[in-house]
Design an enzyme around this catalytic site. Structure first.
Site, PDB file in Angstrom:
ATOM      1  N   GLU A 167       0.799  -1.220   0.000  1.00  0.00           N
ATOM      2  CA  GLU A 167       0.000   0.000   0.000  1.00  0.00           C
ATOM      3  C   GLU A 167       0.830   1.267   0.000  1.00  0.00           C
ATOM      4  OE1 GLU A 167      -2.881  -0.110   3.169  1.00  0.00           O
ATOM      5  OE2 GLU A 167      -3.025  -2.292   3.042  1.00  0.00           O
ATOM      6  N   LYS A 168       2.027   1.211   0.581  1.00  0.00           N
ATOM      7  CA  LYS A 168       2.832   2.418   0.736  1.00  0.00           C
ATOM      8  C   LYS A 168       3.868   2.560  -0.365  1.00  0.00           C
ATOM      9  CE  LYS A 168       2.548   3.277   5.703  1.00  0.00           C
ATOM     10  NZ  LYS A 168       3.334   3.525   6.926  1.00  0.00           N
TER      11      LYS A 168
END
Length: 271
Positions: A167-168
């Site tokens: 996600e990052k």
């Protein structure tokens, strides 16, 4: 003798007024920029639940699930869901049956989710189809992260393939180097379990960074604001919301739709 009161000079008053004005302008500027970029921030900033921040849905969860009533529904959980009453864990709000559950297993190169072992065993006891996912930290060694997952997770016939949750964006490397790390994790994990892992991410992250380079993998995509009447054929799973209510769990839960029927779902599982 009279005490003279302290009186600010005209220069001092002017100075304070001037600075107050500029501080106000600066704060207003920051607020405007933050608001205008709220969607970008929501896609790429991490937060406590390790999930994508959502705006208001254009359709109710009931309507979305009703539209896909022929498909299979499930939830995903982690240590953030505390004190689960597994005897009551049967349905999503509205009476939609829970057929599967994903449990966060590991985080980064050295941490296991505090509740993984317990929740995995309980989900098995409740005859739910189970999947385990790893929360990937872009700035940590990918091979160590893969080994962390392998050390903590045993998968068997009838389980979902292992899941890589990305996600990052990286802080200390390029996107190309991030992709190299993701591929290394996928290769190590696939070799160990003998099955291609599933990749989880937001729709924007998927479109921007993953779709072209990892097209051979099953995808589990999160989008909380769209109302898709037809799920993209390249998606195996769609994470619909993070705000569902489920009997047996206090607070909100993520809900997922498998892009097919319960019978079709068996094709994705480990054989």
């Amino acid at each position: 003798m009279a005490v003279r009161k302290s009186v600010k000079s005209k220069k001092q008053k002017s100075f304070f007024k001037s600075n107050t004005f500029y501080v106000g302008i600066f704060i207003a500027f920051v607020l405007i920029i933050s608001y205008s970029q709220r969607n970008v921030l929501s896609y790429y900033l991490g937060f406590k639940t390790n999930k994508i921040i959502a705006e208001t849905r254009v359709a109710s969860l009931d309507k979305v699930l009703d539209t896909h009533i022929e498909k299979s529904f499930g939830i995903d959980i982690s240590e953030y869901q505390d004190k689960i009453n597994w005897d009551n864990l049967k349905e999503i709000e509205g009476g939609f049956p829970i057929e599967f559950v994903f449990v966060r297993a590991t985080v980064g190169n050295d941490r296991r989710d505090y509740k993984f072992k317990k929740y995995w065993a309980k989900a098995k006891d409740n005859k739910l189809i189970c999947g385990a996912y790893h929360y990937y930290r872009p700035n940590e060694n990918s091979i160590e992260q893969a080994n962390n997952f392998i050390k903590n997770v045993r998968l068997h016939k009838g389980d979902f393939p292992p899941v890589l949750d990305i996600e990052k964006l990286p802080k200390e490397q390029s996107i190309d180097r991030l992709k190299v790390g993701l591929q290394r994790w996928l290769n190590v994990v696939e070799k160990h379990y003998g099955v291609k892992p599933i990749i989880y991410s937001s729709e924007s992250y998927y479109n921007d960074f993953l779709k072209e380079d990892f097209s051979d993998y099953p995808f589990w995509i999160a989008n909380y604001t769209a109302f898709y009447t037809h799920i993209d054929s390249d998606w195996s799973l769609w994470q619909v919301t993070e705000n569902a209510k489920v009997n047996g769990i206090k607070g909100c839960v993520d809900v997922n739709i498998y892009n097919g029927t319960s019978l079709d779902l068996k094709e994705l599982l480990i054989h």
